[in-house]
Design an enzyme around this catalytic site. Structure first.
Site, PDB file in Angstrom:
ATOM      1  N   SER A  78       0.829  -1.198   0.000  1.00  0.00           N
ATOM      2  CA  SER A  78       0.000   0.000   0.000  1.00  0.00           C
ATOM      3  C   SER A  78       0.874   1.262   0.000  1.00  0.00           C
ATOM      4  O   SER A  78       1.640   1.472  -0.947  1.00  0.00           O
ATOM      5  CB  SER A  78      -0.955  -0.047   1.197  1.00  0.00           C
ATOM      6  OG  SER A  78      -1.919   0.972   1.116  1.00  0.00           O
ATOM      7  N   ASP A  84      -9.394  -2.503  -6.439  1.00  0.00           N
ATOM      8  CA  ASP A  84      -8.903  -2.194  -5.094  1.00  0.00           C
ATOM      9  C   ASP A  84      -9.603  -0.936  -4.585  1.00  0.00           C
ATOM     10  O   ASP A  84      -9.587   0.097  -5.256  1.00  0.00           O
ATOM     11  CB  ASP A  84      -7.384  -1.971  -5.183  1.00  0.00           C
ATOM     12  CG  ASP A  84      -6.698  -1.810  -3.841  1.00  0.00           C
ATOM     13  OD1 ASP A  84      -7.314  -1.252  -2.915  1.00  0.00           O
ATOM     14  OD2 ASP A  84      -5.522  -2.204  -3.733  1.00  0.00           O
ATOM     15  N   HIS A 125      -7.291  -5.441  -1.001  1.00  0.00           N
ATOM     16  CA  HIS A 125      -6.106  -4.628  -0.772  1.00  0.00           C
ATOM     17  C   HIS A 125      -5.101  -5.291   0.169  1.00  0.00           C
ATOM     18  O   HIS A 125      -3.904  -5.033   0.087  1.00  0.00           O
ATOM     19  CB  HIS A 125      -6.535  -3.270  -0.210  1.00  0.00           C
ATOM     20  CG  HIS A 125      -5.438  -2.287  -0.049  1.00  0.00           C
ATOM     21  ND1 HIS A 125      -4.855  -1.628  -1.110  1.00  0.00           N
ATOM     22  CD2 HIS A 125      -4.805  -1.833   1.063  1.00  0.00           C
ATOM     23  CE1 HIS A 125      -3.919  -0.819  -0.668  1.00  0.00           C
ATOM     24  NE2 HIS A 125      -3.863  -0.916   0.641  1.00  0.00           N
TER      25      HIS A 125
END
Length: 436
Positions: A146, A386, A414
């Protein structure tokens, strides 16, 4: 660097590392801050014979995950690597940022100026500052989840000589989209995640509407003083971006009310669980810098982008939904001004947050020309639709980084690198080593 003694957990040997680095790397003789990182090695491996893998956690504002033994992707990584779990500056044990620590910086203006040193550019320079002491100068492999992937993309832009390989999961950022464009792309995805949740759990339509209607008449006070308004309740939609998040939201909603002599009331158990999801006590930097991670135009403030963009998506207006028959839509990975009044852990930092939102002078984080000439082996897992990172943005960036190999999948959300155990990392390693 100082080194503490090693200790053990099932199947692994852990070693704590402490470093000092400049607050501002452009002023190496100025103030210094402390960094913490935890080394993890398989118990049956000789660490001196292993290459290093640096893990950069998502966020911003989260310390590296505290694993027990060989959980999630760590099982796969330990087969080949000596792993370093870095608490990025301002998180975990690395000079933490919070309402308790920031007053030492001075006024809100001084606090905001201090926090400008906590973006991806400073995190990467921290990594480069500590790498020689650990690897003897050899490049290392970086795994970025991320926001950690945003940092990894910056790494490729500014210090590719420090990288043996780069692995990115759910974190290929747009190279040029500002915060407004990021949220214009995000709200339709968030709406799709809501509708998918209600298709799976149709009974939650009425449950969510009932809770919201109750809060519209009487906001609740959560443990610790968090003020649960309808907007705060909607922000539980952050759960919908995780693999099991829809199920967790369903279980949260199913027993929200209990009967009392005065009539139905939100239960203490429900309020406690909601507080655990919504409080920023453990990661205030996330709220303070979330929009700043997208800021790259020196002339443009972020100006509460998510709040502004939400006004153009009336289906997220709870009052309108409750006045009609529409389902209540939860929001996602968005930060709003009201966070800094609802959450006691953020309230003392409201003026600092306003100054960051109005700030100009942010510098570009990515170098398209250097990325186009990239020579570092790179692989990225892109999770289809996502909720947190726009797929179209990620794929455009993938095309802009020379040699990057993508794995686009809808098998995971995610958090695939955690939920998928060793499989996601194994696939990325195969891609960078030409094994897939």
């Amino acid at each position: 660097m100082t080194l503490q003694r090693s200790y053990r957990q099932p199947g692994v040997v852990l070693t704590d590392h402490h470093f000092t680095v400049p607050l501002d790397h452009d002023r190496p003789g100025g103030e210094r801050i402390e960094l913490y990182a935890r080394e993890v090695v398989a118990h049956d491996k000789d660490p001196e014979g292993l290459p290093w893998l640096l893990y950069l956690e998502g966020g911003p504002g989260f310390g590296a995950r505290r694993f027990t033994g060989r959980q999630a992707w760590l099982e796969r990584a330990l087969a080949d690597y000596r792993v370093l779990l870095l608490d990025q500056r301002g998180t975990g044990r690395s000079t933490p940022v919070s309402r308790q620590t920031l007053p030492a910086r001075g006024t809100p203006a001084e606090q905001a100026a201090y926090l400008t040193r906590f973006r991806a550019d400073s995190i990467v320079r921290d990594a480069e500052a500590i790498r020689p002491a650990l690897t003897g100068g050899a490049p290392w492999t970086v795994l970025g989840q991320s926001f950690g992937g945003f940092c990894t993309t910056h790494y490729l832009s500014t210090a590719p000589e420090g990288l043996a390989a780069a692995l990115i999961t759910g974190g290929l950022p747009s190279l040029d989209a500002d915060a407004t464009e990021v949220y214009e792309a995000a709200y339709p995805r968030i709406e799709r995640k809501n509708l998918a949740h209600y298709a799976r759990y149709p009974m939650d339509v009425e449950r969510a509407r009932r809770i919201a209607a109750h809060l519209a008449e009487q906001p609740a006070v959560l443990p610790g003083g968090y003020r649960l308004t309808v907007e705060a309740f909607q922000s539980l939609g952050l759960l919908l971006g995780a693999g099991d998040g829809s199920h967790q939201l369903h279980y949260l909603l199913e027993d929200a009310f209990v009967p009392t002599p005065a009539g139905p009331a939100l239960s203490d158990a429900f309020l406690e669980r909601v507080h655990a999801q919504l409080s920023f006590a453990g990661h205030p930097l996330y709220a303070l810098l979330h929009e700043a991670i997208y800021a790259q135009d020196p002339a443009a403030p972020t100006a509460w982008a998510a709040e502004r963009v939400r006004a153009g998506h009336p289906r997220f207006d709870a009052a309108k939904a409750l006045a009609g028959d529409d389902p209540l839509l939860f929001t996602g990975e968005t930060i709003h001004p009201w966070h800094f009044t609802a959450d006691p852990c953020l309230a003392p930092l409201r003026e600092t947050a306003e100054l960051l939102a109005s700030r100009t002078g942010w510098q570009p984080l990515y170098d398209p020309a250097r990325l186009a000439a990239n020579e570092v082996p790179v692989a990225a897992a892109v999770y289809h639709d996502d909720m947190y990172v726009d797929t179209a943005h990620s794929l455009a960036t993938a095309r802009a980084i020379r040699g990057l190999r993508t794995w686009v999948t809808d098998e995971f959300e995610h958090d695939g690198v955690r939920a998928g155990g060793p499989r996601v990392l194994d696939r990325l390693l195969a891609l960078v080593h030409d094994g897939a």
